[in-house]
Design a protein around this motif. Structure first.
Motif, PDB file in Angstrom:
ATOM      1  N   ASP A  75      80.779 -19.055 -11.731  1.00  0.00           N
ATOM      2  CA  ASP A  75      79.386 -18.672 -11.973  1.00  0.00           C
ATOM      3  C   ASP A  75      79.158 -17.972 -13.310  1.00  0.00           C
ATOM      4  O   ASP A  75      78.025 -17.633 -13.630  1.00  0.00           O
ATOM      5  CB  ASP A  75      78.886 -17.753 -10.847  1.00  0.00           C
ATOM      6  CG  ASP A  75      78.679 -18.515  -9.550  1.00  0.00           C
ATOM      7  OD1 ASP A  75      78.512 -19.747  -9.592  1.00  0.00           O
ATOM      8  OD2 ASP A  75      78.686 -17.861  -8.487  1.00  0.00           O
ATOM      9  N   VAL A  76      80.207 -17.747 -14.095  1.00  0.00           N
ATOM     10  CA  VAL A  76      80.093 -17.026 -15.351  1.00  0.00           C
ATOM     11  C   VAL A  76      79.781 -17.997 -16.490  1.00  0.00           C
ATOM     12  O   VAL A  76      80.416 -19.041 -16.610  1.00  0.00           O
ATOM     13  CB  VAL A  76      81.405 -16.262 -15.656  1.00  0.00           C
ATOM     14  CG1 VAL A  76      81.387 -15.650 -17.036  1.00  0.00           C
ATOM     15  CG2 VAL A  76      81.655 -15.194 -14.611  1.00  0.00           C
ATOM     16  N   SER A  77      78.806 -17.632 -17.299  1.00  0.00           N
ATOM     17  CA  SER A  77      78.491 -18.405 -18.508  1.00  0.00           C
ATOM     18  C   SER A  77      79.055 -17.674 -19.716  1.00  0.00           C
ATOM     19  O   SER A  77      78.971 -16.447 -19.808  1.00  0.00           O
ATOM     20  CB  SER A  77      76.974 -18.547 -18.676  1.00  0.00           C
ATOM     21  OG  SER A  77      76.430 -19.257 -17.597  1.00  0.00           O
ATOM     22  N   ALA A  78      79.600 -18.431 -20.633  1.00  0.00           N
ATOM     23  CA  ALA A  78      80.217 -17.828 -21.823  1.00  0.00           C
ATOM     24  C   ALA A  78      79.152 -17.331 -22.796  1.00  0.00           C
ATOM     25  O   ALA A  78      78.301 -18.097 -23.239  1.00  0.00           O
ATOM     26  CB  ALA A  78      81.117 -18.854 -22.507  1.00  0.00           C
ATOM     27  N   SER A  79      79.220 -16.033 -23.094  1.00  0.00           N
ATOM     28  CA  SER A  79      78.330 -15.420 -24.081  1.00  0.00           C
ATOM     29  C   SER A  79      78.863 -14.030 -24.411  1.00  0.00           C
ATOM     30  O   SER A  79      79.730 -13.511 -23.729  1.00  0.00           O
ATOM     31  CB  SER A  79      76.890 -15.323 -23.555  1.00  0.00           C
ATOM     32  OG  SER A  79      76.819 -14.422 -22.471  1.00  0.00           O
ATOM     33  N   GLY A  80      78.341 -13.452 -25.461  1.00  0.00           N
ATOM     34  CA  GLY A  80      78.705 -12.082 -25.798  1.00  0.00           C
ATOM     35  C   GLY A  80      79.923 -11.986 -26.695  1.00  0.00           C
ATOM     36  O   GLY A  80      80.455 -12.979 -27.191  1.00  0.00           O
ATOM     37  N   ALA A  81      80.378 -10.764 -26.887  1.00  0.00           N
ATOM     38  CA  ALA A  81      81.473 -10.444 -27.786  1.00  0.00           C
ATOM     39  C   ALA A  81      82.807 -10.444 -27.036  1.00  0.00           C
ATOM     40  O   ALA A  81      82.882 -10.854 -25.885  1.00  0.00           O
ATOM     41  CB  ALA A  81      81.219  -9.091 -28.444  1.00  0.00           C
ATOM     42  N   THR A  82      83.853  -9.937 -27.710  1.00  0.00           N
ATOM     43  CA  THR A  82      85.214  -9.979 -27.171  1.00  0.00           C
ATOM     44  C   THR A  82      85.830  -8.583 -27.119  1.00  0.00           C
ATOM     45  O   THR A  82      86.610  -8.199 -28.001  1.00  0.00           O
ATOM     46  CB  THR A  82      86.083 -10.924 -28.037  1.00  0.00           C
ATOM     47  OG1 THR A  82      85.425 -12.175 -28.147  1.00  0.00           O
ATOM     48  CG2 THR A  82      87.450 -11.137 -27.427  1.00  0.00           C
ATOM     49  N   PRO A  83      85.508  -7.806 -26.085  1.00  0.00           N
ATOM     50  CA  PRO A  83      86.104  -6.474 -25.943  1.00  0.00           C
ATOM     51  C   PRO A  83      87.428  -6.526 -25.168  1.00  0.00           C
ATOM     52  O   PRO A  83      87.606  -5.847 -24.158  1.00  0.00           O
ATOM     53  CB  PRO A  83      85.029  -5.713 -25.166  1.00  0.00           C
ATOM     54  CG  PRO A  83      84.422  -6.764 -24.293  1.00  0.00           C
ATOM     55  CD  PRO A  83      84.448  -8.029 -25.111  1.00  0.00           C
ATOM     56  N   THR A 119      92.548 -15.589 -22.969  1.00  0.00           N
ATOM     57  CA  THR A 119      91.602 -15.430 -24.067  1.00  0.00           C
ATOM     58  C   THR A 119      91.801 -16.473 -25.155  1.00  0.00           C
ATOM     59  O   THR A 119      92.869 -17.076 -25.258  1.00  0.00           O
ATOM     60  CB  THR A 119      91.716 -14.020 -24.686  1.00  0.00           C
ATOM     61  OG1 THR A 119      90.686 -13.834 -25.654  1.00  0.00           O
ATOM     62  CG2 THR A 119      93.076 -13.801 -25.326  1.00  0.00           C
ATOM     63  N   ASP A 120      90.778 -16.625 -25.959  1.00  0.00           N
ATOM     64  CA  ASP A 120      90.874 -17.486 -27.138  1.00  0.00           C
ATOM     65  C   ASP A 120      90.568 -16.719 -28.418  1.00  0.00           C
ATOM     66  O   ASP A 120      90.451 -17.318 -29.475  1.00  0.00           O
ATOM     67  CB  ASP A 120      89.927 -18.680 -27.013  1.00  0.00           C
ATOM     68  CG  ASP A 120      88.468 -18.299 -27.203  1.00  0.00           C
ATOM     69  OD1 ASP A 120      88.124 -17.105 -27.041  1.00  0.00           O
ATOM     70  OD2 ASP A 120      87.654 -19.186 -27.498  1.00  0.00           O
ATOM     71  N   GLY A 121      90.423 -15.407 -28.323  1.00  0.00           N
ATOM     72  CA  GLY A 121      89.963 -14.695 -29.510  1.00  0.00           C
ATOM     73  C   GLY A 121      90.584 -13.338 -29.711  1.00  0.00           C
ATOM     74  O   GLY A 121      91.459 -12.913 -28.980  1.00  0.00           O
ATOM     75  N   GLU A 122      90.078 -12.679 -30.731  1.00  0.00           N
ATOM     76  CA  GLU A 122      90.536 -11.334 -31.054  1.00  0.00           C
ATOM     77  C   GLU A 122      89.439 -10.329 -30.713  1.00  0.00           C
ATOM     78  O   GLU A 122      88.265 -10.675 -30.652  1.00  0.00           O
ATOM     79  CB  GLU A 122      90.913 -11.231 -32.527  1.00  0.00           C
ATOM     80  CG  GLU A 122      89.763 -11.419 -33.485  1.00  0.00           C
ATOM     81  CD  GLU A 122      90.204 -11.358 -34.933  1.00  0.00           C
ATOM     82  OE1 GLU A 122      90.620 -10.281 -35.391  1.00  0.00           O
ATOM     83  OE2 GLU A 122      90.133 -12.388 -35.603  1.00  0.00           O
ATOM     84  N   ASP A 123      89.853  -9.107 -30.477  1.00  0.00           N
ATOM     85  CA  ASP A 123      88.909  -8.047 -30.142  1.00  0.00           C
ATOM     86  C   ASP A 123      87.945  -7.840 -31.301  1.00  0.00           C
ATOM     87  O   ASP A 123      88.356  -7.666 -32.435  1.00  0.00           O
ATOM     88  CB  ASP A 123      89.673  -6.751 -29.856  1.00  0.00           C
ATOM     89  CG  ASP A 123      88.819  -5.721 -29.160  1.00  0.00           C
ATOM     90  OD1 ASP A 123      87.713  -5.422 -29.677  1.00  0.00           O
ATOM     91  OD2 ASP A 123      89.250  -5.220 -28.122  1.00  0.00           O
ATOM     92  N   ASN A 124      86.643  -7.871 -31.009  1.00  0.00           N
ATOM     93  CA  ASN A 124      85.648  -7.599 -32.049  1.00  0.00           C
ATOM     94  C   ASN A 124      84.665  -6.513 -31.603  1.00  0.00           C
ATOM     95  O   ASN A 124      83.514  -6.515 -31.992  1.00  0.00           O
ATOM     96  CB  ASN A 124      84.918  -8.878 -32.474  1.00  0.00           C
ATOM     97  CG  ASN A 124      84.214  -9.581 -31.340  1.00  0.00           C
ATOM     98  OD1 ASN A 124      84.053  -9.026 -30.254  1.00  0.00           O
ATOM     99  ND2 ASN A 124      83.784 -10.808 -31.578  1.00  0.00           N
TER     100      ASN A 124
END
Length: 189
Positions: A108-116, A141-146
């Motif tokens: 049920d989660v949609s991808a949006s927002g930052a990467t904490p 994860t696919d990213g770095e903390d921003n």
């Protein structure tokens, strides 16, 4: 740190969550509680090499592993991204046989927002008892903390304050810079 292409993501998660080898051995090694930290930030809506949204690949990979893994250990879920710019949401505390509940939540989660991601991992450590007992955290994860928290600083703090907590990072579709940025968190724990 474990870094992989999306196609092998399920196998890597399985290796971390339930280990490799015979079931009897796995059952004896999987007693500590675990937290899945699920990246649902905006970048997870981007396509993988096969043109599929990254979040769908992560969901499918977890769906293949969670039934067996959550049968062996109490597992909870933290999701970050949706809900605000640096939003972290504790969705489920460690629970035995939690596969269906976790799958329903991430579906049920949609991808949006930052990467904490560092804040999310820090939250998972607190949920697992703050390092006072053994625990396992699996960050997908696919990213770095921003969001302003340095994973290397967190890793150093956890090594001292929560030495019984192990953080695994399942990184996919990450560039070298992103992988290096996150790897010190896993390396130090």
């Amino acid at each position: 740190m474990i870094s992989t292409r999306a196609g092998a993501l399920g196998a890597v998660i399985a290796a971390v969550m339930i280990g490799s080898g015979l079931r009897a051995e796995v059952g004896q090694n999987c007693r500590e509680d675990a937290m899945i930290v699920f990246d649902a930030s905006g970048s997870m809506s981007l396509a993988d090499a096969e043109g599929r949204p990254r979040i769908d690949v992560a969901r499918e990979s977890l769906a293949a592993v969670l039934p067996e893994a959550t049968h062996l250990r109490r597992t909870g879920l933290i999701v970050y991204g949706p809900g605000g710019s640096c939003f972290v949401d504790l969705k489920l505390r460690p629970t035995l046989n939690s596969a269906e509940a976790i799958q329903d939540i991430i579906e049920d989660v949609s991808a949006s927002g930052a990467t904490p991601l560092s804040h999310a991992v820090d939250t998972a450590v607190r949920v697992l008892g703050g390092g006072s007992r053994p625990g396992l955290i699996v960050l997908v994860t696919d990213g770095e903390d921003n969001c302003g928290m340095d994973p290397c600083d967190l890793g150093a703090r956890l090594a001292m304050e929560a030495p019984k907590t192990i953080v695994h990072i399942i990184g996919f579709m990450m560039g070298d810079r992103q992988a290096v940025h996150a790897s010190c968190l896993a390396d130090q724990t």
